[in-house]
Design a protein around this motif. Sequence first.
Motif, PDB file in Angstrom:
ATOM      1  N   ARG A  94     -80.126   3.690 -38.588  1.00  0.00           N
ATOM      2  CA  ARG A  94     -81.556   3.369 -38.478  1.00  0.00           C
ATOM      3  C   ARG A  94     -81.990   3.240 -37.017  1.00  0.00           C
ATOM      4  O   ARG A  94     -83.055   3.727 -36.621  1.00  0.00           O
ATOM      5  N   ARG A  95     -81.168   2.561 -36.199  1.00  0.00           N
ATOM      6  CA  ARG A  95     -81.493   2.407 -34.778  1.00  0.00           C
ATOM      7  C   ARG A  95     -81.559   3.771 -34.083  1.00  0.00           C
ATOM      8  O   ARG A  95     -82.467   4.017 -33.297  1.00  0.00           O
ATOM      9  N   ARG A  96     -80.604   4.654 -34.388  1.00  0.00           N
ATOM     10  CA  ARG A  96     -80.626   5.989 -33.782  1.00  0.00           C
ATOM     11  C   ARG A  96     -81.868   6.753 -34.205  1.00  0.00           C
ATOM     12  O   ARG A  96     -82.500   7.422 -33.386  1.00  0.00           O
ATOM     13  N   ALA A  97     -82.227   6.662 -35.486  1.00  0.00           N
ATOM     14  CA  ALA A  97     -83.414   7.367 -35.978  1.00  0.00           C
ATOM     15  C   ALA A  97     -84.666   6.861 -35.275  1.00  0.00           C
ATOM     16  O   ALA A  97     -85.544   7.653 -34.887  1.00  0.00           O
ATOM     17  N   LEU A  98     -84.781   5.549 -35.072  1.00  0.00           N
ATOM     18  CA  LEU A  98     -85.941   4.992 -34.369  1.00  0.00           C
ATOM     19  C   LEU A  98     -85.981   5.450 -32.923  1.00  0.00           C
ATOM     20  O   LEU A  98     -87.058   5.781 -32.395  1.00  0.00           O
ATOM     21  N   ARG A  99     -84.844   5.474 -32.256  1.00  0.00           N
ATOM     22  CA  ARG A  99     -84.787   5.929 -30.863  1.00  0.00           C
ATOM     23  C   ARG A  99     -85.202   7.402 -30.755  1.00  0.00           C
ATOM     24  O   ARG A  99     -85.931   7.774 -29.857  1.00  0.00           O
ATOM     25  N   ASN A 100     -84.725   8.217 -31.683  1.00  0.00           N
ATOM     26  CA  ASN A 100     -85.046   9.649 -31.647  1.00  0.00           C
ATOM     27  C   ASN A 100     -86.512   9.906 -31.970  1.00  0.00           C
ATOM     28  O   ASN A 100     -87.082  10.895 -31.536  1.00  0.00           O
ATOM     29  N   LYS A 101     -87.115   9.015 -32.734  1.00  0.00           N
ATOM     30  CA  LYS A 101     -88.518   9.132 -33.115  1.00  0.00           C
ATOM     31  C   LYS A 101     -89.426   8.898 -31.912  1.00  0.00           C
ATOM     32  O   LYS A 101     -90.479   9.502 -31.788  1.00  0.00           O
ATOM     33  N   GLU A 102     -89.008   8.000 -31.047  1.00  0.00           N
ATOM     34  CA  GLU A 102     -89.814   7.611 -29.870  1.00  0.00           C
ATOM     35  C   GLU A 102     -89.743   8.630 -28.821  1.00  0.00           C
ATOM     36  O   GLU A 102     -89.816   9.508 -28.390  1.00  0.00           O
TER      37      GLU A 102
END
Length: 87
Positions: free
Chosen positions: A79-87
């Motif tokens: 989830r943290r990686r997905a949020l970082r990649n989204k930004e």
Amino acid sequence: MSIRVQVVRAWPRRHQTVELRLEAGATVADALAASGLQLEGVGGYAVYGERADAGRVLREGDRVELLQPLLADPKQARRRRALRNKE
């Protein structure tokens, strides 16, 4: 009758393997006790990559692996990686 098994503990960039001869019917717990390896910090056990408990009976040629505890919940890390990649 005896069986041959290996007990393996791995760390980043190094590992330790102990080859043992145990009586038929020996368990993971028996192999751990006979290995002489340091068990502090072990998060679990596996036989050829499949999670196993200490009471599992071993067979000829099995490899008992000492597992490191998880440092992070895999779902949370994803989830943290997905949020970082989204930004």
